[in-house]
Design a protein around this motif. Structure first.
Motif, PDB file in Angstrom:
ATOM      1  N   ASP A 488      39.586  42.689 -37.695  1.00 26.90           N
ATOM      2  CA  ASP A 488      39.994  43.939 -38.335  1.00 26.90           C
ATOM      3  C   ASP A 488      38.774  44.769 -38.730  1.00 26.90           C
ATOM      4  O   ASP A 488      38.733  45.981 -38.520  1.00 26.90           O
ATOM      5  CB  ASP A 488      40.824  43.646 -39.594  1.00 26.90           C
ATOM      6  CG  ASP A 488      42.164  42.998 -39.286  1.00 26.90           C
ATOM      7  OD1 ASP A 488      42.628  43.134 -38.142  1.00 26.90           O
ATOM      8  OD2 ASP A 488      42.733  42.358 -40.191  1.00 26.90           O
ATOM      9  N   MET A 489      37.794  44.088 -39.318  1.00 26.53           N
ATOM     10  CA  MET A 489      36.584  44.784 -39.768  1.00 26.53           C
ATOM     11  C   MET A 489      35.856  45.423 -38.589  1.00 26.53           C
ATOM     12  O   MET A 489      35.402  46.578 -38.664  1.00 26.53           O
ATOM     13  CB  MET A 489      35.649  43.806 -40.481  1.00 26.53           C
ATOM     14  CG  MET A 489      34.411  44.437 -41.081  1.00 26.53           C
ATOM     15  SD  MET A 489      34.773  45.398 -42.546  1.00 26.53           S
ATOM     16  CE  MET A 489      35.030  44.067 -43.739  1.00 26.53           C
ATOM     17  N   GLU A 490      35.747  44.699 -37.491  1.00 25.58           N
ATOM     18  CA  GLU A 490      35.070  45.241 -36.302  1.00 25.58           C
ATOM     19  C   GLU A 490      35.794  46.477 -35.791  1.00 25.58           C
ATOM     20  O   GLU A 490      35.178  47.488 -35.449  1.00 25.58           O
ATOM     21  CB  GLU A 490      34.999  44.167 -35.218  1.00 25.58           C
ATOM     22  CG  GLU A 490      34.213  44.587 -33.994  1.00 25.58           C
ATOM     23  CD  GLU A 490      34.051  43.463 -32.982  1.00 25.58           C
ATOM     24  OE1 GLU A 490      33.467  43.726 -31.909  1.00 25.58           O
ATOM     25  OE2 GLU A 490      34.496  42.333 -33.252  1.00 25.58           O
ATOM     26  N   ALA A 491      37.122  46.423 -35.762  1.00 25.78           N
ATOM     27  CA  ALA A 491      37.910  47.561 -35.275  1.00 25.78           C
ATOM     28  C   ALA A 491      37.765  48.762 -36.211  1.00 25.78           C
ATOM     29  O   ALA A 491      37.613  49.911 -35.758  1.00 25.78           O
ATOM     30  CB  ALA A 491      39.375  47.163 -35.160  1.00 25.78           C
ATOM     31  N   ALA A 492      37.775  48.513 -37.535  1.00 23.68           N
ATOM     32  CA  ALA A 492      37.677  49.617 -38.504  1.00 23.68           C
ATOM     33  C   ALA A 492      36.310  50.290 -38.434  1.00 23.68           C
ATOM     34  O   ALA A 492      36.210  51.532 -38.503  1.00 23.68           O
ATOM     35  CB  ALA A 492      37.944  49.080 -39.909  1.00 23.68           C
ATOM     36  N   LEU A 493      35.247  49.501 -38.306  1.00 25.82           N
ATOM     37  CA  LEU A 493      33.903  50.084 -38.231  1.00 25.82           C
ATOM     38  C   LEU A 493      33.701  50.853 -36.925  1.00 25.82           C
ATOM     39  O   LEU A 493      32.996  51.861 -36.886  1.00 25.82           O
ATOM     40  CB  LEU A 493      32.846  48.987 -38.373  1.00 25.82           C
ATOM     41  CG  LEU A 493      32.833  48.237 -39.720  1.00 25.82           C
ATOM     42  CD1 LEU A 493      31.667  47.262 -39.777  1.00 25.82           C
ATOM     43  CD2 LEU A 493      32.763  49.218 -40.881  1.00 25.82           C
ATOM     44  N   THR A 494      34.323  50.371 -35.853  1.00 29.12           N
ATOM     45  CA  THR A 494      34.254  51.099 -34.576  1.00 29.12           C
ATOM     46  C   THR A 494      34.938  52.454 -34.702  1.00 29.12           C
ATOM     47  O   THR A 494      34.479  53.460 -34.160  1.00 29.12           O
ATOM     48  CB  THR A 494      34.910  50.270 -33.457  1.00 29.12           C
ATOM     49  OG1 THR A 494      34.244  49.012 -33.360  1.00 29.12           O
ATOM     50  CG2 THR A 494      34.822  50.978 -32.116  1.00 29.12           C
ATOM     51  N   ARG A 495      36.031  52.506 -35.474  1.00 27.85           N
ATOM     52  CA  ARG A 495      36.721  53.776 -35.704  1.00 27.85           C
ATOM     53  C   ARG A 495      35.842  54.741 -36.513  1.00 27.85           C
ATOM     54  O   ARG A 495      35.863  55.956 -36.289  1.00 27.85           O
ATOM     55  CB  ARG A 495      38.034  53.538 -36.448  1.00 27.85           C
ATOM     56  CG  ARG A 495      39.103  52.878 -35.602  1.00 27.85           C
ATOM     57  CD  ARG A 495      40.445  52.925 -36.308  1.00 27.85           C
ATOM     58  NE  ARG A 495      41.450  52.145 -35.598  1.00 27.85           N
ATOM     59  CZ  ARG A 495      42.720  52.073 -35.976  1.00 27.85           C
ATOM     60  NH1 ARG A 495      43.130  52.735 -37.044  1.00 27.85           N
ATOM     61  NH2 ARG A 495      43.574  51.343 -35.293  1.00 27.85           N
ATOM     62  N   ALA A 496      35.081  54.183 -37.471  1.00 30.57           N
ATOM     63  CA  ALA A 496      34.179  55.029 -38.260  1.00 30.57           C
ATOM     64  C   ALA A 496      33.120  55.661 -37.347  1.00 30.57           C
ATOM     65  O   ALA A 496      32.792  56.853 -37.481  1.00 30.57           O
ATOM     66  CB  ALA A 496      33.515  54.196 -39.358  1.00 30.57           C
ATOM     67  N   LYS A 497      32.596  54.862 -36.409  1.00 33.11           N
ATOM     68  CA  LYS A 497      31.616  55.394 -35.460  1.00 33.11           C
ATOM     69  C   LYS A 497      32.255  56.486 -34.589  1.00 33.11           C
ATOM     70  O   LYS A 497      31.624  57.490 -34.251  1.00 33.11           O
ATOM     71  CB  LYS A 497      31.078  54.262 -34.574  1.00 33.11           C
ATOM     72  CG  LYS A 497      30.163  53.282 -35.289  1.00 33.11           C
ATOM     73  CD  LYS A 497      29.800  52.105 -34.404  1.00 33.11           C
ATOM     74  CE  LYS A 497      29.046  52.540 -33.174  1.00 33.11           C
ATOM     75  NZ  LYS A 497      28.713  51.384 -32.302  1.00 33.11           N
ATOM     76  N   VAL A 508      26.742  57.335 -39.529  1.00 34.63           N
ATOM     77  CA  VAL A 508      28.007  57.425 -40.252  1.00 34.63           C
ATOM     78  C   VAL A 508      27.713  57.638 -41.745  1.00 34.63           C
ATOM     79  O   VAL A 508      26.977  56.854 -42.353  1.00 34.63           O
ATOM     80  CB  VAL A 508      28.841  56.141 -40.052  1.00 34.63           C
ATOM     81  CG1 VAL A 508      30.129  56.206 -40.857  1.00 34.63           C
ATOM     82  CG2 VAL A 508      29.136  55.924 -38.574  1.00 34.63           C
ATOM     83  N   SER A 509      28.306  58.660 -42.302  1.00 30.65           N
ATOM     84  CA  SER A 509      28.119  58.921 -43.733  1.00 30.65           C
ATOM     85  C   SER A 509      29.079  58.064 -44.550  1.00 30.65           C
ATOM     86  O   SER A 509      30.101  57.598 -44.036  1.00 30.65           O
ATOM     87  CB  SER A 509      28.386  60.399 -44.032  1.00 30.65           C
ATOM     88  OG  SER A 509      29.754  60.697 -43.801  1.00 30.65           O
ATOM     89  N   PRO A 510      28.801  57.822 -45.839  1.00 30.08           N
ATOM     90  CA  PRO A 510      29.721  57.066 -46.695  1.00 30.08           C
ATOM     91  C   PRO A 510      31.125  57.670 -46.716  1.00 30.08           C
ATOM     92  O   PRO A 510      32.121  56.937 -46.755  1.00 30.08           O
ATOM     93  CB  PRO A 510      29.065  57.132 -48.077  1.00 30.08           C
ATOM     94  CG  PRO A 510      27.604  57.275 -47.785  1.00 30.08           C
ATOM     95  CD  PRO A 510      27.537  58.146 -46.567  1.00 30.08           C
ATOM     96  N   GLU A 511      31.207  59.008 -46.667  1.00 35.05           N
ATOM     97  CA  GLU A 511      32.513  59.664 -46.710  1.00 35.05           C
ATOM     98  C   GLU A 511      33.341  59.320 -45.472  1.00 35.05           C
ATOM     99  O   GLU A 511      34.537  59.007 -45.563  1.00 35.05           O
ATOM    100  CB  GLU A 511      32.343  61.191 -46.809  1.00 35.05           C
ATOM    101  CG  GLU A 511      31.721  61.699 -48.104  1.00 35.05           C
ATOM    102  CD  GLU A 511      30.214  61.484 -48.175  1.00 35.05           C
ATOM    103  OE1 GLU A 511      29.666  61.465 -49.285  1.00 35.05           O
ATOM    104  OE2 GLU A 511      29.591  61.305 -47.083  1.00 35.05           O
ATOM    105  N   ILE A 512      32.685  59.388 -44.288  1.00 33.53           N
ATOM    106  CA  ILE A 512      33.395  59.057 -43.043  1.00 33.53           C
ATOM    107  C   ILE A 512      33.802  57.590 -43.037  1.00 33.53           C
ATOM    108  O   ILE A 512      34.910  57.233 -42.629  1.00 33.53           O
ATOM    109  CB  ILE A 512      32.501  59.377 -41.823  1.00 33.53           C
ATOM    110  CG1 ILE A 512      32.346  60.886 -41.651  1.00 33.53           C
ATOM    111  CG2 ILE A 512      33.080  58.752 -40.547  1.00 33.53           C
ATOM    112  CD1 ILE A 512      31.417  61.311 -40.522  1.00 33.53           C
TER     113      ILE A 512
END
Length: 570
Positions: A488-497, A508-512
């Motif tokens: 889940d964490m890997e998928a969520a961080l990929t979405r942030a990128k 990636v900014s803290p807001e994004i």
């Protein structure tokens, strides 16, 4: 008398000299060369050369047969004698075999039997060597066997216990790579004996390398010393070694550690028909987030292996836990850290009768030759089947029996380490989970404490290549407002990128990051995940390896909850 033969050749000679059996099945590494350690020199010859000129060198007639080449002989005199006998038969029966010999087994065996009986009656000694025997008497259920296959089987079975042949110096040798490819009636015949030819061991490989390079400057061929080359080529046969040396010689490419590793993997994967895959990673257990106690336990196993204490290691591990907790990654990192090859079994099952068992026999033989090696089986509950499986003519139960028997061979302790991974250990048969097979049961769970969550965040940030504009740990991670597994964490961080890239930003900014994490909704199957979690808790064989929150849970209550969840899920 037979001291210069390899161990399988000595076993063959002893059984032959007992005079109680005249039919032998040679299987295993049959397409390789045979090592002969004579007093004055060591020699390497092809199997059929060994049989015809060494083992049966004193026989009057050595006859070869396979479907492609038909009948042929060791020497011209034997061929002439056979041709005269066939010409005489032609004149009596009106056939024309003297001009064109048959190649199909039924007519060949009919012709050979008549010839053998005449020559045995003349007190002549005979050896018949049948190559690619699986094409003559293939593995089939009795009802699906063709008439030609049945007839060939009758000939071979009859020759094995014919009083005339048993009393004479007459031997039949059938050669096949996998014993499972042969008709089981022939294999189980009490008048037939099977001899397994193993893949060369380290000492034999050392002798072969010296034999092949004795007349040239070895340093020009290899940057790897002879002893190390022999050690690093576990699982390869003499033909493979000759190929490696020939490539270095002809193409002026020195053998290096990296090149040797690549070639070995290619050769073994090809030898296993592509059903075995090497698993590689640059990560170690340091890259695994959380699971502190499990990592400590595995590192103790690493230490034992490096100290040569194979005797203290379990036969295998059962690694369980909910989906996304990093079971496969953990096992791969263990193999990387311990420095032994890790292989993954691919789908070896086939729709064709007997092929599945033959594939598995080949793979298990290679694993034994490659030792030390770690074997990874993902989704083990579905992959390995069950002893009671039905509906496929007994193939699944036979496969299960083969694997279970191999796993419990204590000679492989610390040499072949099994890792069975599953999210549903409750679905696995007890036979594989018992002591003596997958002895150590490790359970992995999603991060629970703040330290575990932050560690997982940092590990997955590194894995995904997440670049932040500043150092930042999201509140949703620190406070545990959402539960994230590793996947889940890997998928969520990929979405942030992805969100940052959509705005034309590399970092990636803290807001994004907060937006992506708050927006992320992992697929929700709460009851299934709870069932997988509790199954892992109840399966774990070490209390100290469980997280604290599970250590004092009442096992009776857990079992009741598991049964209730199974009923609700259906």
């Amino acid at each position: 008398m037979f001291d210069h033969y390899p161990s399988w050749g000595q076993e063959f000679a002893q059984k032959y000299l007992s005079r109680t059996i005249n039919q032998f099945l040679l299987h295993g590494n049959v397409h390789d060369m045979v090592c002969l350690n004579k007093k004055d020199k060591t020699d390497f010859v092809r199997l059929k050369t060994f049989l015809s000129e060494e083992f049966f060198g004193a026989r009057d007639f050595v006859v070869f047969y396979d479907r492609s080449s038909g009948i042929y002989f060791r020497d011209k005199e034997s061929q002439k004698d056979f041709n005269r006998a066939v010409a005489g038969r032609d004149s009596l029966l009106g056939t024309d075999y003297a001009n064109k010999l048959p190649k199909d087994p039924v007519r060949v065996f009919s012709l050979l039997e008549q010839y053998f009986r005449i020559r045995v009656d003349d007190k002549k000694s005979i050896a018949l060597i049948i190559d690619y025997a699986e094409t003559i008497v293939p593995m089939n259920e009795a009802g699906s066997t063709g008439s030609d296959d049945r007839t060939a089987l009758v000939y071979l079975s009859r020759w094995a216990h014919d009083p005339m042949f048993l009393a004479a110096d007459f031997t039949t040798v059938l050669i096949t790579e996998n014993l499972a490819d042969l008709n089981k009636t022939l294999v189980q015949n009490p008048y037939t004996s099977d001899i397994h030819i193993p893949i060369p061991n380290e000492q034999q490989r050392t002798e072969f390398i010296k034999y092949e390079t004795d007349k040239e400057t070895y340093k020009d061929l290899s940057a790897v010393s002879r002893p190390v080359l022999a050690q690093q080529t576990a699982g390869l046969n003499f033909i493979h070694l000759r190929s490696i040396l020939s490539n270095a010689r002809e193409n002026k490419e020195k053998i290096t550690h990296s090149r040797l590793s690549e070639v070995k993997k290619e050769l073994i994967e090809a030898e296993a028909y592509g059903l075995l895959e090497f698993v590689e990673t640059d990560y170690t257990l340091d890259n695994v987030a959380g699971h502190t106690n499990v990592k400590k336990h595995l590192r103790q196993a690493v230490k034992a292996l490096k100290q040569g204490r194979q005797d203290v290691l379990p036969m295998g591990y059962l690694v369980c836990g909910p989906v996304g907790t990093g079971k496969t990654f953990m096992v791969t990192c263990f193999a990387s850290e311990v420095g032994i090859p890790m292989v993954k079994l691919k789908n070896f099952r086939s729709q064709w009768q007997g092929v599945t068992e033959g594939n598995l026999e080949k793979i298990l033989g290679l694993l034994k030759a490659m030792a030390p090696v770690a074997v990874m089986i993902d989704e083990a509950d579905a992959y390995l089947g069950d002893r009671d499986a039905s509906g496929d003519s007994g193939v699944s139960s036979r496969v299960f029996s083969q694997i279970a028997t191999f796993m419990s061979d204590t000679r492989n302790r610390g040499r072949i380490i099994w890792f069975l991974m599953t999210a549903r250990p409750d679905l696995m048969p007890i036979d594989l989970k018992r002591q003596g097979r997958a002895e150590e049961h490790l359970a992995l769970f999603p991060p629970h404490t703040k330290e575990e969550r932050v560690e997982l965040f940092e590990a997955m940030s590194k894995k995904t290549g997440l670049q932040l504009t500043e150092e930042y740990v999201p509140q949703v991670i620190e406070q545990g407002l959402k539960t994230f597994s590793g996947a889940d964490m890997e998928a969520a961080l990929t979405r942030a990128k992805f969100r940052a890239a959509a705005e034309g930003k590399k970092k990636v900014s803290p807001e994004i990051l907060d937006l992506a994490l708050n927006d992320f909704l992992p697929p929700t199957y709460p009851e299934e995940v709870e069932l997988q979690t509790l199954s892992a808790v109840i399966e774990c064989t070490s209390k100290e390896l469980l997280p604290e929150r599970y250590q004092e849970m009442d096992r009776g209550e857990i079992l009741e909850k598991i049964e209730d969840l199974k009923l609700r899920i259906g």
